[in-house]
Scaffold this motif. Structure first.
Motif, PDB file in Angstrom:
ATOM      1  N   MET A  88      72.130  10.385 111.966  1.00 57.77           N
ATOM      2  CA  MET A  88      72.064  11.788 112.395  1.00 57.77           C
ATOM      3  C   MET A  88      70.772  12.063 113.138  1.00 57.77           C
ATOM      4  SD  MET A  88      73.934  14.398 112.317  1.00 57.77           S
ATOM      5  CE  MET A  88      73.518  15.811 113.322  1.00 57.77           C
ATOM      6  N   LYS A  89      69.680  11.491 112.592  1.00 64.00           N
ATOM      7  CA  LYS A  89      68.396  11.752 113.241  1.00 64.00           C
ATOM      8  C   LYS A  89      68.366  11.182 114.642  1.00 64.00           C
ATOM      9  CE  LYS A  89      65.531  12.712 109.440  1.00 64.00           C
ATOM     10  NZ  LYS A  89      64.196  12.970 109.005  1.00 64.00           N
ATOM     11  N   VAL A  90      68.990  10.024 114.793  1.00 68.65           N
ATOM     12  CA  VAL A  90      68.997   9.393 116.108  1.00 68.65           C
ATOM     13  C   VAL A  90      69.785  10.246 117.087  1.00 68.65           C
ATOM     14  CG1 VAL A  90      69.574   7.306 117.357  1.00 68.65           C
ATOM     15  CG2 VAL A  90      68.848   7.162 114.976  1.00 68.65           C
ATOM     16  N   ILE A  91      70.940  10.718 116.609  1.00 67.00           N
ATOM     17  CA  ILE A  91      71.760  11.568 117.471  1.00 67.00           C
ATOM     18  C   ILE A  91      70.980  12.805 117.877  1.00 67.00           C
ATOM     19  CG2 ILE A  91      73.870  12.909 117.601  1.00 67.00           C
ATOM     20  CD1 ILE A  91      75.053  11.004 115.526  1.00 67.00           C
ATOM     21  N   ALA A  92      70.306  13.389 116.873  1.00 64.54           N
ATOM     22  CA  ALA A  92      69.543  14.602 117.153  1.00 64.54           C
ATOM     23  C   ALA A  92      68.475  14.327 118.187  1.00 64.54           C
ATOM     24  CB  ALA A  92      68.912  15.128 115.861  1.00 64.54           C
ATOM     25  N   GLY A  95      62.133  21.883 118.550  1.00 65.78           N
ATOM     26  CA  GLY A  95      62.964  22.793 117.766  1.00 65.78           C
ATOM     27  C   GLY A  95      64.384  22.292 117.627  1.00 65.78           C
ATOM     28  N   LEU A  96      64.926  21.835 118.731  1.00 69.51           N
ATOM     29  CA  LEU A  96      66.316  21.378 118.710  1.00 69.51           C
ATOM     30  C   LEU A  96      66.455  20.154 117.804  1.00 69.51           C
ATOM     31  CD1 LEU A  96      69.002  22.038 119.968  1.00 69.51           C
ATOM     32  CD2 LEU A  96      68.505  20.451 121.788  1.00 69.51           C
ATOM     33  N   TYR A  97      65.478  19.278 117.917  1.00 71.07           N
ATOM     34  CA  TYR A  97      65.535  18.089 117.062  1.00 71.07           C
ATOM     35  C   TYR A  97      65.491  18.487 115.587  1.00 71.07           C
ATOM     36  CZ  TYR A  97      63.982  14.072 114.470  1.00 71.07           C
ATOM     37  OH  TYR A  97      63.883  13.106 113.523  1.00 71.07           O
ATOM     38  N   ILE A 103      68.435  11.949 120.445  1.00 70.99           N
ATOM     39  CA  ILE A 103      69.026  11.725 121.766  1.00 70.99           C
ATOM     40  C   ILE A 103      69.435  13.055 122.390  1.00 70.99           C
ATOM     41  CG2 ILE A 103      70.993  10.709 122.946  1.00 70.99           C
ATOM     42  CD1 ILE A 103      70.860   8.450 120.840  1.00 70.99           C
ATOM     43  N   ALA A 104      70.070  13.898 121.568  1.00 75.08           N
ATOM     44  CA  ALA A 104      70.525  15.189 122.089  1.00 75.08           C
ATOM     45  C   ALA A 104      69.339  16.003 122.572  1.00 75.08           C
ATOM     46  CB  ALA A 104      71.290  15.948 121.012  1.00 75.08           C
ATOM     47  N   ALA A 105      68.273  16.018 121.768  1.00 78.91           N
ATOM     48  CA  ALA A 105      67.111  16.813 122.154  1.00 78.91           C
ATOM     49  C   ALA A 105      66.508  16.268 123.433  1.00 78.91           C
ATOM     50  CB  ALA A 105      66.083  16.795 121.026  1.00 78.91           C
ATOM     51  N   LEU A 106      66.400  14.940 123.522  1.00 79.10           N
ATOM     52  CA  LEU A 106      65.812  14.361 124.722  1.00 79.10           C
ATOM     53  C   LEU A 106      66.662  14.634 125.948  1.00 79.10           C
ATOM     54  CD1 LEU A 106      64.461  10.968 123.387  1.00 79.10           C
ATOM     55  CD2 LEU A 106      63.161  12.932 124.204  1.00 79.10           C
TER      56      LEU A 106
END
Lengths: 94, 498, 131, 81, 163, 497
Positions: free
Chosen positions: A1-5, C21-23, A7-10
């Motif tokens: 999940m953290k990795v997905i988050a 924040g999004l992360y 990637i999504a944030a980046l």
């Protein structure tokens, strides 16, 4: 999940940066944001509403419908908390 | 005076919601009649608006008397008036229905419940009626906040679902806000009509492209389109019956309306279709949504959870209609906003009534329900057939236009998906109908009528039954009159450039 | 490149904040942390909006003289900062605090039921109880 | 507009944001969030958005922090991440 | 279950300094808040900021003097009523404009009953609206705070609070 | 062509729908009233349909538009000769079936009778709707309603096998419905119209591969209901339904609707010329012939009477399709008139099977020894109808077979002549043992030797339908003017094509 988050944030960040490329420079007085709608506020708001604070004039008159929405948001949040948390005590109405 | 109807649509439920706590303080029982009586006004007003729009064409209503783009305006054209009528009608029906369900599920919280109910309706109506992208955000948040609170008081697991919804919903709303920001920095305007005038010169700007991307993602989150739907099933499923009956038909549909608004009013079809490949992506996502929703629904034994996954699939329908980006497809999408709202409302009302009466939502425990609750089950059956796409129920007609649209756009897979989805729906609903009507009986019984244990008719109370029957009748009537609706309203709601 | 970054460093900062924040909203497992992330996310957006209204060499959008009887001489637009983003952001701040309030209330509901605010623990509890 | 000050403020804002998310004591994290809001508010004042800054000072650094503290005090103070 | 709490925000503070200081501070806060609301036309501030400060003053009262004392000044019911009254003031002014023949929220129409000229009427309209905002925000913030800090039993006995 | 605008088609459809809801409202409380609604609706429907025959024979068409969605996209009724034929068959046989059903369900004391009559009335409504449809969209609408209305009838027994049969039925028909929907949407996209036109309207509207694909889809869609061979599987399974339902399913409404659809596609959408150009008519004829022969052989192997009849139905429907797709004047005449003849004969057979079931609880061919002595009327009617189906003069079946054979010769396809003859032989092979056994074999133990018939409410309808098969054999144009209507329809098609 953290990795997905991550990637999504980046990805989101990259997109946003990509978009800033063609934005007007920071503080440019001739940017569309400052030259299309807002000049009229600065010029005539005080005169038309007798309110020197242009932000107040725009907030509560030109865009007062928004502000009403904002107040309703607060009201909604208040009632929402009451709905979720407030318990009934014995022997009392409400 | 007719123009002031536009103001009343929002103002009346808003002001009425303020009085609910006061009335509840005085006499708790009066909240319900008050809410129902008040919700008649937006319905009448929106009908008035629709009538004005149909006779004199689209008009705008200037709030505070300021000319756009400086002030905020309502944008009232065929599309928004049409959706307004849908929203206000369904909320009225659900409000009538809510009485018993709320007394049963939330006995101590009726007063704040009705307040938030009205606020939610206000928010939804506000989203539809406004002609200002930022104002839309504000009303999006009003509806979202009341929705979070209403969901959180549901059954086991509801707070978690509500919290996930808050997180993802806020991301969606913030993405939308970012979109507004990017548009604003590039154009300096927030008014939809004004934006539509300015934007064509800027179509090749990266800022606009990114703004469009964020609008799309933000709205897709709110609509629960496939990969962004994760919040939806739990939230809708665990919410109290009356709440899911209101939000399941309306929230995703209103978000779909915003999608149409942004893509075809703020941005011209030329941009959305020719410059950005967004529709190819959206359409395929919708295909996945339909399959995903259908297959997940097949795996459920909880009736409400099944419906919730169908909601996910139905969003795919509308998005396909938008994505094919031609006259037929968009007609289908707008028609499906209405049809699906009515069908979903009916199904969720039925599930709520079943839950109220039997205390279960397990498909396998619905045995003999046709004897116990004949009218409710009849309504369910009619709507189920409509979902499968059996004419003359309304579901068939929207499907027809959507398929025509896909064919016209040369998207064979999309058309095939729509067809497959009706088959999946058939399996889903006939499973339920079989359980409720034709559960295999003991062989001895099969041939001698009426000697089984007498099943008493135990129909839902009238305040629940009447809305259900109205909606079921609506499913048929909207199907029969879909021709009239299309020729008098929807064909004008579709952008003229198609 | 450096030139490019410096000329728009405000946007860069806001993008970085937003990413943080999004992360946090998606990646953190503690619910309060998620909310903190949400606040950061929202204030990043507000920062962005406020940045759009800035005009180099301009002052706050409050007219110095009093409004009454202010003559008809033309007010220099370039002298005052664009007020519109401020107006919008006032609303956005309110929305953000309201959302936070509702979310915190939901948190308390969650805590009552599961006695924890860690996502993985709650998932485990839910799995164990078979919900 | 002094760009050095601006840069330092932005740096503080960033540090506070990262701090608020990494500190495992939630009460501490919330306080850092208050500080974050406060720096944000200075930043905005410096950009000329006085109304926004005022509001942020009252809300983000004030009520927001209070609400967070209230919630944390009703629940758990420790966070695992 | 017994939850170990590090702080309880709704208990009366034992610290004399805190109590005395806040007793001194609260009236000033409130006056300042009113000033912020009223002076929103001429300086930064307005209904929202003022409302928040008003709310903060009551929250401070709760934190220092305990819930029971604070509720004596501001009961939860009054709070709820104030919350809706604020919005009602706002929406009511808008509706008044509608009744007077203008569009919704068109303060210029208020001139018909105020007789002060259109610009002044707008200014007064803004003032009225700001008051509404202030009232709602104050009550809303207090309400949210009370609900979160007490877990939903604002006027119950603090000692009896068990979740 | 003269057009007469009239709302009579609408009323013909609505009358049974209204009756359906009256039935539902009356419910179990008053059975006589409920049944009288059925009878009344059947009579009213028949009268309305019958009253339109003279208009049709004058060469006019009757039109009624329900609603228009888009140009070229509308719900509309238009009665031409071909639709009239089907309408008359369905509405006249409904009367017989209604009386028979009443006898049947009362004789067996069935459960859920209200649902039964409700679904029956809805079925008929949609069948008439199909018959009178002016375009593919209207056709599809009523076709889907028919699918759903039949479902409660198929599943009526609510036994395990009933439910499985119902599921199978739904899977087949709904899939077909989806394929049809797609094909029709495609046609609308290509031509902008969906109106049936004698001789077809698709000519020149697309490349031949697309047209062939469309043809395949349409035939698949309608062929499922018509029981064309690879898609026939649901039909024998649906035999668990009560006998009047089977009678209706197999003789009148459902399968006939499928065949009617196939013929509409072949003759009114594609048209003889286009099919000739595309060269698919021959392939289609082979496929249908395959069905004819294989179904005949399969029928031989069935011991369950109703299943045997079901395969016989598949066989005969395929005959109709072969007739139409041979695309000559005589073969078309034969095919179309066989629709009517087969309906009367097959319904008689099913009625007989039902009477046997009600009276004797006998369902298998091997149990029928000597039963002709106890139930002479029933078995007599059975014999008449069976002889007719085998194509032996002077029964009506002869007429259709004659024209079909003639058509095969006209088309210079001798092989189909053999197909028709084989089929006739097979018919003889699987019907004559039944007739022989029931009349000439020593009665089984439980068969009474004296006259002991099923309830009169059942016997009278089946005797009447059996009589009709003789009358149509001798005077093909009697009563309903089937022959005139058929030749008119063929004229329309060939005149244009």
């Amino acid at each position: 999940m953290k990795v997905i988050a991550l990637i999504a944030a980046l990805m989101t960040g990259a997109l946003l940066i990509y978009g800033t490329e063609e934005m007007p420079d920071w503080g440019d007085p001739n940017s569309p944001a400052s030259s299309h709608v807002s000049p009229k506020y600065i010029q005539e708001a005080t005169e038309k509403t007798a309110t020197p604070n242009i932000v107040t004039a725009v907030l509560a008159d030109y865009r007062s419908y928004d502000t009403m929405g904002e107040v309703v948001v607060v009201f909604t949040a208040g009632i929402g908390c009451i709905l979720m948390l407030r318990k009934k005590r014995k022997g009392e109405g409400d | 005076m007719a123009e002031q109807f536009a103001a009343l649509v929002i103002v009346v439920p808003l002001i009425a919601s303020l009085f609910v706590p006061l009335i509840g303080w005085w006499k708790k029982e009066l909240c319900y009649p008050w809410v129902v009586a008040v919700l008649v006004v937006p319905l009448i007003s929106s009908l008035g608006v629709l009538n004005t729009v149909m006779t004199t064409g689209k008009f705008s209503y200037r709030l505070g008397g300021w000319a756009p783009p400086w002030g905020i305006e309502y944008m009232l054209d065929h599309l928004s008036a049409f959706v307004l009528v849908i929203v206000s009608f369904i909320s009225l029906i659900v409000a009538i229905y809510a009485k018993k369900s709320v007394e049963d599920e939330l006995p101590e919280k009726t007063v704040p419940f009705y307040t938030l109910f009205l606020l939610l309706v206000t928010g939804l109506l506000g989203i539809v009626i406004t002609g200002d992208v930022f104002n839309l955000f504000v009303f999006l948040e009003i509806s979202a906040l009341s929705c979070y609170a209403l969901i959180a008081i549901g059954e086991e697991g509801a707070p978690i679902a509500a919290f996930n919804y808050i997180i993802i919903g806020t991301i969606g709303a913030c993405f939308y806000l970012l979109g507004v920001g990017y548009l604003y920095i590039a154009t300096g305007s927030l008014n939809m009509a004004d934006l539509a005038n300015i934007l064509p010169d800027l179509y090749h700007s990266k800022v606009i492209l990114i703004a469009f991307a964020f609008f799309t993602v933000g709205v897709a989150v709110k609509a629960g389109l496939f990969p962004l739907h994760v919040w939806l099933p739990d939230a809708y499923c665990t919410a109290p019956s009356a709440v899911s009956a209101l939000i399941a038909p309306l929230m995703t549909k209103v978000a779909a309306y915003v999608m149409i608004r942004v893509m075809f009013t703020v941005f011209q079809p030329h941009f959305s279709v020719d410059i950005v490949p967004v529709f190819a992506i959206l359409g395929w996502l919708a295909v996945f949504a339909i399959f995903f929703g259908g297959i997940k629904a097949l795996a459920q034994t909880d009736l409400k959870r099944m419906l919730v996954y169908i909601v996910v699939a139905e969003v795919g329908y509308i998005v396909i209609g938008v994505s094919v980006a031609n006259r037929m497809g968009l007609t289908g999408a707008v028609l499906h906003i209405m049809n699906d709202a009515v069908m979903m409302a009916c199904l969720f009302l039925v599930v709520g009534a079943i839950f109220y009466k039997t205390g279960t939502r397990d498909i396998h425990q619905l045995r003999y329900l046709n004897k116990k609750m004949p009218f409710t089950m009849a309504a369910f059956t009619i709507t189920a057939l409509s979902m499968v796409g059996i004419p003359p129920a309304c579901g068939f007609f929207s499907k027809w236009y959507l398929i025509l649209g896909s064919i016209e756009a040369g998207q064979w897979v999309w058309a095939a998906t729509l067809l497959c989805s009706s088959l999946i729906n058939a399996v889903l609903f006939f499973r339920v109908i079989e359980c409720a009507y034709f559960k295999p009986m003991e062989p001895a019984y099969a041939h001698d009528g009426g000697t089984h244990e007498e099943i008493q008719r135990d129909e839902a109370p009238l305040t629940m039954l009447v809305p259900i029957v109205i909606m079921a009748a609506g499913v048929i009537l909207l199907g029969l009159f879909s021709g009239n609706i299309i020729s008098s309203v929807i064909q004008f709601a579709v952008p003229a450039s198609f | 490149m450096l030139e490019y970054i410096i000329s728009k460093y405000n946007f860069w900062i806001y993008v970085i904040l937003m990413m943080i924040g999004l992360y946090a909203m998606m990646g953190k497992r503690n619910f309060v942390k998620k909310l903190i992330g949400m606040n950061i996310f929202q204030s990043a957006i507000i920062l962005f909006f406020v940045s759009t209204g800035v005009k180099a060499g301009a002052t706050v959008p409050i007219l110095s003289g009093h409004g009454h009887g202010h003559g008809h001489e033309l007010i220099e637009v370039a002298k005052y900062i664009n007020p519109l983003p401020h107006v919008l952001m006032l609303t956005a701040i309110v929305v953000s605090i309201a959302t936070t309030g509702v979310a915190l209330a939901v948190l308390i509901l969650i805590y009552r039921r599961y006695n924890t605010l860690e996502e993985d623990e709650i998932l485990k509890i839910r799995k164990d109880t078979g919900v | 507009m002094i760009w050095q000050l601006d840069l330092i403020l932005l740096l503080f804002v960033l540090i506070c944001a990262i701090g608020a998310l990494t500190v495992k004591d939630l009460l501490g994290a919330v306080i850092i969030l208050g500080a974050y809001s406060f720096f944000m508010c200075i930043l905005w004042t410096e950009m000329g958005a006085v109304d926004v800054a005022f509001t942020e000072a009252a809300v983000g650094a004030g009520i927001g922090t209070v609400l967070f503290i209230a919630a944390v005090s009703k629940t758990k103070r420790r966070s695992k991440d | 279950m017994i939850i170990k709490r590090t702080i309880d925000m709704t208990k009366q503070s034992d610290d004399v300094i805190v109590k005395t200081l806040s007793r001194l501070l609260i009236p000033f806060m409130q006056i300042y808040a009113l000033y912020v609301i009223a002076h929103g036309h001429y300086s930064p501030g307005g209904g929202f900021q003022g409302g928040v400060i008003l709310g903060a003053s009551i929250i401070l009262l709760v934190i220092t003097y305990g819930l029971d004392n604070a509720l004596r000044k501001m009961s939860e019911r009054l709070n709820t009523i104030l919350c809706s009254t604020g919005v009602l003031i706002y929406a009511g002014i808008g509706l008044l404009c509608l009744i007077l023949g203008g569009n919704y929220l068109d303060y210029a129409e208020l001139d018909q009953i105020l007789h002060v000229g259109i610009a002044q009427a707008r200014s007064l309209g803004i003032l009225g609206v700001e008051v509404g905002v202030g009232v709602t925000v104050m009550a809303g913030m207090i309400s949210i705070f009370l609900d979160i800090a007490t877990g939903g039993l604002p006027s119950g006995k603090i000692e009896g609070l068990r979740d | 062509m003269d057009v007469l605008y009239s709302s009579r088609p609408l009323w013909a459809v609505l009358v049974s729908m209204i009756a359906a809801f009256l039935i539902l409202a009356t419910g179990e409380r008053n059975r006589n009233l409920r049944e009288s609604w059925t009878i009344l609706a059947a009579l009213a429907k028949f009268l309305i349909v019958f009253s339109m025959i003279p208009v049709i024979l004058q060469g006019k068409v009757i039109e009624y538009t329900i609603v228009t969605f888009y140009p070229g996209l509308l719900l509309q009724f238009r009665i031409d000769a071909f639709g009239m034929l089907f309408g008359v068959i369905a509405s006249s046989l409904w009367i017989a079936t209604s009386f028979y059903s009443i006898g049947y369900v009362r004789g067996l004391n069935e459960h859920a009778q209200t649902r039964y009559f409700f679904a029956f009335a809805m079925c008929l409504s949609s069948t008439i709707g199909i018959a009178f449809s002016a375009n593919l969209l209207t056709f599809l609408v009523f076709y889907e309603i028919l699918t759903i209305a039949t479902y409660p009838l198929v599943i009526h027994k609510e036994s395990k096998e009933g439910i499985i049969g119902g599921r199978k039925y739904l899977v087949y028909t709904l899939t077909a419905g989806c394929v049809l929907l797609f094909a029709i949407a495609m046609i609308y996209h290509m031509t902008g119209t969906l109106d049936f036109k004698a001789g077809g309207f698709l000519e020149g509207s697309g490349s031949s591969s697309v047209l062939i694909m469309l043809f395949a889809m349409l035939i698949f869609g309608f062929g499922v209901k018509a029981g064309l061979m690879p898609m026939h599987e649901w039909l024998p399974t649906a035999m668990v339904a009560p006998t009047p339902v089977s009678a209706l399913l197999h003789a009148v409404a459902v399968v006939k609707a499928g065949v009617f659809g196939c013929l509409r596609v072949i003759l009114y959408v594609f048209g003889p010329t286009l099919l000739h150009d595309l060269g698919i008519w021959l392939i289609m004829a082979y496929i249908a012939s395959f069905t004819v022969v294989v179904a005949g052989f399969l029928a031989l192997g069935q011991d369950h009477l109703k299943r045997r009849l079901a395969f016989s139905t598949i066989n005969n429907l395929a005959l109709i399709v072969v007739g139409a797709v041979l695309l000559t004047k005589s073969s078309m005449t034969g095919g179309i008139i066989h629709m009517a003849n087969h309906a009367f004969m097959k319904i008689t057979l099913f009625f007989c099977a039902g009477a046997l079931h009600v009276k004797m609880h006998k369902d298998y061919v091997s149990q029928l020894d000597g039963i002709g002595r106890q139930m002479p009327l029933t078995m007599g009617a059975f014999a008449l109808a069976a002889i007719g189906l085998s194509g032996i003069p002077p029964m009506s079946g002869f007429i259709s077979k004659w024209f079909l054979c003639l058509g095969a010769l006209e088309a210079n396809q001798i092989i189909f002549l053999f197909v028709f003859l084989t089929s006739a032989m097979l018919d003889v092979a699987f019907f004559f043992p039944i007739i022989y056994n029931s009349f000439f074999k020593k009665p089984m133990d439980d068969v009474a030797t004296h006259f002991d018939e099923a309830p009169m409410l059942m016997v009278i309808p089946l005797v009447i339908t059996a009589l009709f098969t003789i009358i149509f054999g001798i005077v093909p144009d009697a009563f309903f003017r089937f022959f005139s209507i058929t030749s008119l329809a063929v004229q329309n098609i060939m005149g244009v094509g």
